[in-house]
Enzyme design. Structure first.
Site, PDB file in Angstrom:
ATOM      1  N   HIS A  63      41.167  42.481  33.091  1.00  0.00           N
ATOM      2  CA  HIS A  63      41.460  43.906  32.864  1.00  0.00           C
ATOM      3  C   HIS A  63      40.269  44.684  33.430  1.00  0.00           C
ATOM      4  CE1 HIS A  63      44.554  42.908  29.721  1.00  0.00           C
ATOM      5  NE2 HIS A  63      43.775  41.857  29.556  1.00  0.00           N
ATOM      6  N   ARG A  65      40.373  48.129  34.121  1.00  0.00           N
ATOM      7  CA  ARG A  65      40.319  49.486  33.525  1.00  0.00           C
ATOM      8  C   ARG A  65      40.477  50.661  34.472  1.00  0.00           C
ATOM      9  NH1 ARG A  65      41.415  47.051  29.037  1.00  0.00           N
ATOM     10  NH2 ARG A  65      39.672  46.135  27.901  1.00  0.00           N
ATOM     11  N   ASN A  95      47.533  47.285  31.863  1.00  0.00           N
ATOM     12  CA  ASN A  95      47.331  48.195  30.721  1.00  0.00           C
ATOM     13  C   ASN A  95      46.163  49.150  30.963  1.00  0.00           C
ATOM     14  OD1 ASN A  95      45.629  45.920  30.517  1.00  0.00           O
ATOM     15  ND2 ASN A  95      45.357  46.194  28.314  1.00  0.00           N
ATOM     16  N   HIS A 180      52.016  38.345  26.882  1.00  0.00           N
ATOM     17  CA  HIS A 180      51.122  38.350  25.716  1.00  0.00           C
ATOM     18  C   HIS A 180      52.025  38.171  24.509  1.00  0.00           C
ATOM     19  CE1 HIS A 180      47.599  40.222  23.386  1.00  0.00           C
ATOM     20  NE2 HIS A 180      48.503  39.876  22.496  1.00  0.00           N
ATOM     21  N   HIS A 238      46.836  33.338  27.382  1.00  0.00           N
ATOM     22  CA  HIS A 238      45.816  33.119  26.337  1.00  0.00           C
ATOM     23  C   HIS A 238      46.345  32.545  25.015  1.00  0.00           C
ATOM     24  CE1 HIS A 238      47.372  37.059  25.409  1.00  0.00           C
ATOM     25  NE2 HIS A 238      46.481  37.743  26.077  1.00  0.00           N
ATOM     26  N   ASN A 284      42.416  39.718  21.269  1.00  0.00           N
ATOM     27  CA  ASN A 284      43.798  39.424  20.910  1.00  0.00           C
ATOM     28  C   ASN A 284      44.432  38.531  21.965  1.00  0.00           C
ATOM     29  OD1 ASN A 284      43.443  41.317  18.864  1.00  0.00           O
ATOM     30  ND2 ASN A 284      44.286  42.975  20.116  1.00  0.00           N
ATOM     31  N   ASP A 311      40.749  36.563  30.777  1.00  0.00           N
ATOM     32  CA  ASP A 311      41.150  37.729  29.983  1.00  0.00           C
ATOM     33  C   ASP A 311      39.964  38.699  29.854  1.00  0.00           C
ATOM     34  OD1 ASP A 311      42.642  39.503  28.538  1.00  0.00           O
ATOM     35  OD2 ASP A 311      42.573  38.378  26.669  1.00  0.00           O
ATOM     36  N   HIS A 315      34.896  46.473  26.838  1.00  0.00           N
ATOM     37  CA  HIS A 315      34.831  47.671  25.988  1.00  0.00           C
ATOM     38  C   HIS A 315      33.362  48.037  25.826  1.00  0.00           C
ATOM     39  CE1 HIS A 315      39.079  47.631  24.902  1.00  0.00           C
ATOM     40  NE2 HIS A 315      38.975  46.320  24.706  1.00  0.00           N
TER      41      HIS A 315
END
Ligand code: DOR
Length: 450
Positions: A63, A65, A95, A180, A238, A284, A311, A315
């Site tokens: 990811h 971003r 996402n 997911h 995952h 997650n 994954d 953040h």
């Protein structure tokens, strides 16, 4: 920049063995592989004596971003971290903000990557209730790694909330759908209950109890039922529970189901990870007790797990400092996956050959990636050179992600990628990036060219 290169004197690794050999790359493709190749003096040389030479290792789940979350990562910083960790190609998740859920937003991402990505790249399209019947027409766009479904809500707005909508997605298109798998209705109930019990924040050690084994198992059973009913191939991202691995084995659906494991679930275990790293270990689906980690390691070796993806989910430290469960889930890992796996090789529970199976052949099989495989004459001249003699404590300063929240900081790691070669061009030398970004879109079996 030259696309000719002789990688000299290393141990060349494939999924079936290791051979001391030179690799001669000409015009970006492997011309020959063998002992003491006679190569014109003007061909640049990369000395790989006492090093290991892997074909281009890939990370099929990151990811990055962009757009919408560039303070956490963008395609430039994420791909720089990938390259420094020895990752030659990645598939990036939808996402973002806005989510990659239309052909226009998909084209925008490809455009953003052009000339800025240091590793090769592809992007997923995110399934939504609105695009469920259309998305199959877009999955064959050049640069697309396929459709991603969130059955359980995680970071961002993407969610396929129920089986009828999921069935619509599975009936739209033909490529493997990547999922997911956590049961959203159950998660909602359990979060509501948690918030009632802990209105001001809960211990993060409860994370794997809130998003419990049953949440994963229930969703995966629903998904496998629908995969069987529709005949659509699916990929379980995952996987976090021993129970799901058993279900996959028992249902024995052959190529209909492939499985991914992350380094987080392979190298961390509850409750220690939450005690030591707090919310930096929160992702997650959650990292669970050691028996799940051990089952995943076993599944890597018995073939139940098809590929490894990091994954990578960056953040900011301030966000991670919020009281659980307001702290966001996700762990940055694109730079540390290969070093962790090399440490497993040093520790003796994984072989170098397994890394090629899980990080080259596995992703290629799952997503139909073309032109990625062993270093043999005619194959793409993309390689990762590793120095097995280097043991280093993972230092925060080495990490290039904009997110500092890597729970593996401080671990002794054995073996680090030192050089990366993309199509004959040395783009990482002695751990330092060289030249302008040279990433190109990955190519796929099922792409339809305009
Ligand atoms: O922990 C996670 N973080 N899991 C996901 O599925 C999404 C990811 C993110 O994007 O932050």
């Amino acid at each position: 920049m030259s696309h000719d290169l002789l990688i000299h004197g290393g141990d060349v690794v494939s999924s079936s063995g290791v051979e001391r050999a030179d690799v001669w790359i000409e015009g970006g493709r492997v011309r020959s592989v063998g002992a003491d190749l006679q190569v014109p003096a003007e061909v640049p040389r990369l000395d790989a004596t006492n090093k290991w030479v892997f074909p281009g290792l890939m990370d099929p789940q990151v990811h990055f971003r962009e757009p919408g979350g560039e303070a956490k990562e963008d395609l430039a910083s994420g791909s720089e971290a990938a390259l420094a960790g020895g990752v030659t190609a990645y598939c990036e998740m939808p996402n973002t903000n806005p989510a990659t859920a239309t052909p226009e937003l998909f084209a925008d991402k490809l455009e953003r990557a052009r000339g800025r990505s240091r590793a090769d790249y592809a992007f997923f399209l995110g399934a939504t209730e609105e695009n469920a019947d259309l998305i199959g027409e877009w999955e064959t766009l050049p640069g697309c790694s396929g459709i991603k479904v969130f059955m359980g809500a995680s970071t961002g707005s993407l969610l396929i909330p129920d089986d009828p909508t999921l069935e619509r997605v599975l009936r739209s298109g033909k490529r493997r759908v990547t999922v997911h798998s956590e049961d959203d209705p159950r998660l909602k109930e359990r979060y509501a209950d948690l918030m009632e019990r802990y209105p001001d924040g809960a211990p993060v050690g409860l994370h794997h109890q809130v998003r419990d084994i049953e949440s994963a198992v229930r969703s995966t059973k629903r998904l496998l039922d629908l995969a069987e009913k529709t005949g659509r191939r699916i990929h379980l991202l995952h996987v976090s529970t021993a129970e799901e691995l058993d279900i996959v084995r028992e249902r024995d659906l052959g190529d209909l189901v492939t499985v991914e494991a992350t380094p987080n679930h392979l190298f961390l275990a509850a409750p220690e990870c939450y005690e030591e790293h707090g919310t930096w270990a929160q992702m997650n689906p959650p990292v669970r007790e050691a028996r799940h980690r051990d089952a995943l390691r076993e599944a890597l070796l018995d073939g139940t797990v098809t590929c490894i993806g990091s994954d990578h989910a960056p953040h900011m430290a301030e966000e991670k400092a919020r009281p659980f469960p307001k702290s966001p889930s996700g762990i940055p890992g694109v730079q540390t996956t290969i070093a962790l796996l090399l440490t497993a090789v040093r520790d003796g529970w994984l072989r170098r050959e397994d890394m090629v199976r899980l990080q080259v052949e596995g992703p290629a099989r799952v997503y139909g990636i073309l032109d990625r495989g062993p270093l043999v004459p005619g194959s793409v001249g993309t390689a990762v050179v590793v120095d097995p003699s280097r043991t280093e404590t993972l230092a925060a300063e080495w990490l290039l992600s904009r997110s500092p929240c890597n729970p593996f900081i401080g671990r002794p790691l054995a073996g680090l990628p030192t050089e990366v070669v993309l199509r004959g061009q040395v783009v990482l030398r002695d751990g330092v990036r060289v030249g302008d970004p040279a990433g190109q879109p990955l190519e796929f079996e099922e792409t339809v060219r305009p």
